[in-house]
Design an enzyme around this catalytic site. Structure first.
Site, PDB file in Angstrom:
ATOM      1  N   LYS A  64       1.290  -0.736  -0.224  1.00  0.00           N
ATOM      2  CA  LYS A  64      -0.262   0.355  -0.377  1.00  0.00           C
ATOM      3  C   LYS A  64       1.050   1.417  -0.297  1.00  0.00           C
ATOM      4  CE  LYS A  64      -4.734   1.710   0.590  1.00  0.00           C
ATOM      5  NZ  LYS A  64      -5.514   0.009   0.239  1.00  0.00           N
ATOM      6  N   GLY A 109     -24.492   3.707   3.734  1.00  0.00           N
ATOM      7  CA  GLY A 109     -23.750   3.510   2.656  1.00  0.00           C
ATOM      8  C   GLY A 109     -23.702   3.615   1.523  1.00  0.00           C
ATOM      9  N   VAL A 110     -24.408   4.455   0.433  1.00  0.00           N
ATOM     10  CA  VAL A 110     -25.525   4.243  -0.680  1.00  0.00           C
ATOM     11  C   VAL A 110     -23.838   5.186  -2.213  1.00  0.00           C
ATOM     12  CG1 VAL A 110     -27.296   3.412  -0.634  1.00  0.00           C
ATOM     13  CG2 VAL A 110     -26.453   5.377  -1.334  1.00  0.00           C
TER      14      VAL A 110
END
Ligand code: NAD
Length: 361
Positions: A87, A187-188
């Site tokens: 990462k 959460g959309v």
């Protein structure tokens, strides 16, 4: 971050994580300050997104990158793909600090690692940024489709999450059908919207919550769903809770309130404390589908991009999430451990087994 963490040296901070290499990239001319963490490359090159964030301190950035890169090792290993974990973080404000020069300089740093680390999008970065990076290095995924990239990974992530949810339903209720199940999608955004689509198609009753009015409106215009206040999510009567917003929503307060039978969502690092909250969910009889297992569709999309992008192949690999989730529930039950522990053990066992295969030649 606690005061003590703030004053820890870097080697102290990475103790116990077993990273192979951590690289600090500094370029005053473009303002680039980045850290690339390569956690484990036993299974393949370390792939993980580049996060751009206005970190309050350098110590916070270090902590984020070491934790996230280890998570990528587990995610790749449990997905059965040949990638390691890595990462990167860039310390800066994604709204004001981006420039072509900064991305291309960063691309040079990525290139200097000769493929040991391959980057992708993450929080604060997008396909346009990947386009600049890829001008300087081939070790970049998440490029736009017209450059041979995989484009938006969210539909693939949502599909894997949906399959993981079905597997958890099978374990909990003996049937993988979500028809008539009441599912709370928190959460959309990119992933949540696609997940809602799969749920509605299967005949689930869907509740949604978001703090972004635009995303609520977009979802309600498209689907027959019920809106819930963002701060009332854990009070709902629901069969399934699907965290698709932020991490750490599974904590002492929320688990105490949750009345669901299954937790399965796309958000990363859903449990505030994996050991403690994993045990609390198990104690309550809630079937928890491990986040890094069922949200691996995005990583799989990058993996397929490395092979020459093909969306069907990305969905094909992602389909395996269903059986893998069932296997993890079975292992957790056999060994009397949490599903999170079972998933971590499985990931580590695969890395260990393949490390020995490679050493025989
Ligand atoms: P996104 O930013 O598009 O969507 C997140 C949504 O959550 C937004 O609509 C936001 O307004 C909403 N939100 C934020 N705080 C909230 C709160 N307190 N209550 C309710 N809603 C809230 O992100 P995304 O790409 O859809 O990803 C969602 C989650 O899944 C993230 O945790 C991400 O790390 C994880 N994830 C995404 C992918 C991917 O392919 N996009 C892959 C793996 C994991």
């Amino acid at each position: 971050m606690s005061q003590s963490n703030e004053h820890k040296g870097i080697f102290e901070q990475i103790e116990g994580y077993e990273h192979e290499q951590i690289v600090f990239c500094n370029d005053p001319e473009t303002g680039l300050r980045s850290i690339i963490a390569i956690h484990n490359t036993v299974l393949g090159p370390a792939l993980g997104g580049t996060r751009m964030w206005n970190y309050a301190s350098e110590a916070e950035a270090v902590r984020d990158v070491i934790r996230l890169s280890r998570g990528m090792t587990y995610k790749a290993a449990i997905s059965g793909i040949n990638l390691g974990g890595g990462k990167a973080v860039i310390i800066g404000n994604p709204a004001t600090d981006k420039s072509e020069a900064l991305w291309r300089r960063y691309g040079r740093f990525v290139d200097s690692l000769s493929g040991k680390y391959i980057t992708a999008e993450d929080v604060g970065t997008n396909t346009g940024d990947m386009e600049f990076i890829s001008m300087e290095t081939d070790y970049c995924t998440g490029k736009p489709e017209y450059l041979g990239g995989g484009g938006d990974p969210s539909p693939v992530t949502a599909y894997g999450t949906y399959l993981g949810m079905k597997a958890a339903a099978k374990v909990k209720w003996g049937d993988n059908s979500l028809k008539g199940k009441r599912v709370m999608v928190q959460g959309v955004g990119h992933v949540g919207q696609y997940l809602v689509g799969h749920l509605i198609e299967e005949g689930a009753e869907v509740l949604i919550a978001d703090i972004n009015e635009n995303n609520i409106k977009k979802t309600m215009d498209r689907y027959d769903v019920t809106r819930v206040d963002a701060d009332k999510v854990y009070d709902q009567d629901m069969d399934i809770y699907a965290p698709c917003a932020l991490g750490a929503t599974l904590n002492d307060t929320s688990i105490e309130k949750l009345k669901c039978g299954v937790v399965a969502g796309a958000a990363n690092n859903q449990m505030e404390d994996e050991k403690r909250h994993g045990a609390m969910l198990k104690e309550k009889g809630i079937a928890y589908a491990p986040d890094f297992l069922i949200n691996a569709g995005g990583l799989i999309n990058c993996y397929v991009e490395l092979q020459g992008y093909d969306r069907e192949r990305a969905f094909g690999y992602t389909e395996k999430i269903y059986q893998r989730t069932l296997d993890i529930f079975a292992k957790a039950s056999e060994e009397d451990i949490t599903t999170h522990e079972a998933a971590e053990r499985t990931a580590l066992e695969r890395i260990d087994a393949i490390a020995h295969v490679n050493s025989r030649f």
